[in-house]
Design a protein around this motif. Sequence first.
Motif, short mmCIF file in Angstrom:
data_model
loop_
_atom_site.label_atom_id
_atom_site.label_comp_id
_atom_site.label_asym_id
_atom_site.label_seq_id
_atom_site.Cartn_x
_atom_site.Cartn_y
_atom_site.Cartn_z
N VAL A 152 3.81 4.89 -13.99
CA VAL A 152 3.89 4.06 -12.78
C VAL A 152 5.29 4.19 -12.21
N LYS A 153 5.40 4.94 -11.15
CA LYS A 153 6.71 5.17 -10.52
C LYS A 153 6.51 5.47 -9.05
N LYS A 154 7.56 5.28 -8.30
CA LYS A 154 7.50 5.57 -6.87
C LYS A 154 7.46 7.07 -6.65
N ILE A 155 6.72 7.47 -5.64
CA ILE A 155 6.64 8.88 -5.27
C ILE A 155 7.38 9.07 -3.96
N LYS A 156 8.17 10.12 -3.89
CA LYS A 156 8.83 10.43 -2.63
C LYS A 156 7.80 11.02 -1.68
N ARG A 157 7.61 10.36 -0.55
CA ARG A 157 6.60 10.80 0.41
C ARG A 157 7.21 11.67 1.50
N GLN A 158 6.36 12.51 2.05
CA GLN A 158 6.76 13.27 3.24
C GLN A 158 6.90 12.33 4.42
N SER A 159 7.77 12.67 5.33
CA SER A 159 7.86 11.92 6.58
C SER A 159 6.62 12.22 7.43
N LEU A 202 0.80 -1.22 0.00
CA LEU A 202 0.00 0.00 0.00
C LEU A 202 0.84 1.27 0.00
N LEU A 203 2.12 1.15 0.32
CA LEU A 203 2.96 2.35 0.42
C LEU A 203 3.21 2.99 -0.95
N ASP A 204 2.95 2.27 -2.01
CA ASP A 204 3.11 2.82 -3.35
C ASP A 204 1.80 3.34 -3.94
N ARG A 205 0.73 3.32 -3.13
CA ARG A 205 -0.54 3.83 -3.65
C ARG A 205 -0.42 5.31 -3.99
N ARG A 206 -0.98 5.68 -5.11
CA ARG A 206 -0.98 7.09 -5.51
C ARG A 206 -2.22 7.35 -6.35
N SER A 207 -2.50 8.61 -6.59
CA SER A 207 -3.60 8.97 -7.47
C SER A 207 -3.06 9.24 -8.87
N TYR A 208 -3.88 8.95 -9.86
CA TYR A 208 -3.51 9.17 -11.25
C TYR A 208 -4.53 10.10 -11.91
N SER A 209 -4.06 11.15 -12.54
CA SER A 209 -4.97 12.04 -13.25
C SER A 209 -5.58 11.32 -14.44
N TYR A 210 -6.67 11.89 -14.97
CA TYR A 210 -7.37 11.30 -16.11
C TYR A 210 -6.42 10.88 -17.22
N SER A 211 -5.50 11.78 -17.56
CA SER A 211 -4.64 11.56 -18.72
C SER A 211 -3.70 10.38 -18.53
N LYS A 212 -3.57 9.89 -17.31
CA LYS A 212 -2.63 8.81 -17.02
C LYS A 212 -3.34 7.46 -16.88
N LEU A 213 -4.64 7.44 -17.14
CA LEU A 213 -5.42 6.21 -17.02
C LEU A 213 -5.95 5.77 -18.38
N THR A 214 -6.03 4.48 -18.58
CA THR A 214 -6.53 3.94 -19.84
C THR A 214 -7.27 2.62 -19.58
N TYR A 215 -7.71 1.97 -20.63
CA TYR A 215 -8.35 0.66 -20.50
C TYR A 215 -7.30 -0.40 -20.20
N PRO A 216 -7.64 -1.51 -19.57
CA PRO A 216 -8.99 -1.88 -19.13
C PRO A 216 -9.30 -1.35 -17.73
N GLY A 217 -10.58 -1.47 -17.37
CA GLY A 217 -11.01 -1.22 -16.00
C GLY A 217 -11.29 -2.55 -15.33
N PRO A 218 -11.69 -2.51 -14.07
CA PRO A 218 -11.98 -3.75 -13.34
C PRO A 218 -13.09 -4.57 -14.01
N SER A 219 -12.91 -5.88 -13.95
CA SER A 219 -13.94 -6.80 -14.46
C SER A 219 -15.08 -6.90 -13.44
N GLU A 220 -16.12 -7.60 -13.82
CA GLU A 220 -17.25 -7.82 -12.92
C GLU A 220 -16.79 -8.49 -11.62
N GLU A 221 -15.94 -9.51 -11.75
CA GLU A 221 -15.45 -10.23 -10.58
C GLU A 221 -14.58 -9.33 -9.71
#
Length: 199
Positions: free
Chosen positions: A172-179, A7-26
Motif C-alpha cells: 500500500v503506497k502512493k503511485i506517481k501518476r502521469q499528468s 480516489l486519487l490513491d486508487r490503484r490495482s493490485y496483482s493477485y500476489s498483493k491481495l489477501t483475506y479478508p474480502g468484503p462482508s455481506e453488508e
Amino acid sequence: MNPLTPLLDRRSYSYSKLTYPGPSEEELKQLFDLVMTTPDHGNLKPWRFVVARGEEKMNKLAEVTLAMYKRQSPNGELKDEAYRAVEYLKKLPMMLFVMTDVDPDHKVSLWDQYLSAGAATQNIMNGLHLQGYGGLWYTFLANDEVKPLLGLKAEDQVAAAIAIGTPKPEFVKKIKRQSPNEYCFEWEGLGVPPTKLFS
C-alpha cells in the motif's frame, strides 16, 4: 481539501498483493448500491454480477482457470506463470464477474449498453478502494470460454473478472501518476484544432 483525494490513491493490485479478508455481506450490498448510480442510457441496467467466494469455490474456479490456460496454450504445455496465477487465485477471498445483459432490440444502442457495463465495473473498482479493499480487473477470465459457466447469451460479454481482497500492507503506497495535460483539450469551434486545456 480536494474532495476527490480519496480516489486519487486508487490503484490495482496483482493477485500476489491481495489477501483475506474480502468484503462482508453488508459491504457487498453497499458496493452494489454504488453500482446502481452508474450512467445507464434508457435505465436498462444492462449488467449482471456473479460473486465467487470461499475456499471451496475459489479452488473450483482455479481448476477451471488452469484448464483454460491449457486449452489456450499452443502445445498444451503450461508456463510457470500460469501455475503461479492459479495458485494466487486459490488464495483470494473473492472473484466478482461483471457481465453484460443487453437488449439488442432496444432503441438504446448495444455500444451504449456495453459502455454502461464498463462504467459499472469502474464504480466497483472505486467502491472497493473506498472500502479499503483492492481489486484487479483481470482480463484472462473475461473471455468467451467463461460464457457457458455464467449462462451468458451469445450477444453478451464478460466485461470484467475482478480479483478482490485486502491489500497486503507492504504494497500500500502512493503511485506517481502521469499528468493529464497531454490528454485534455479544449474545443475552439468548427474546423479549428482543439487546444490544450491545461498549460
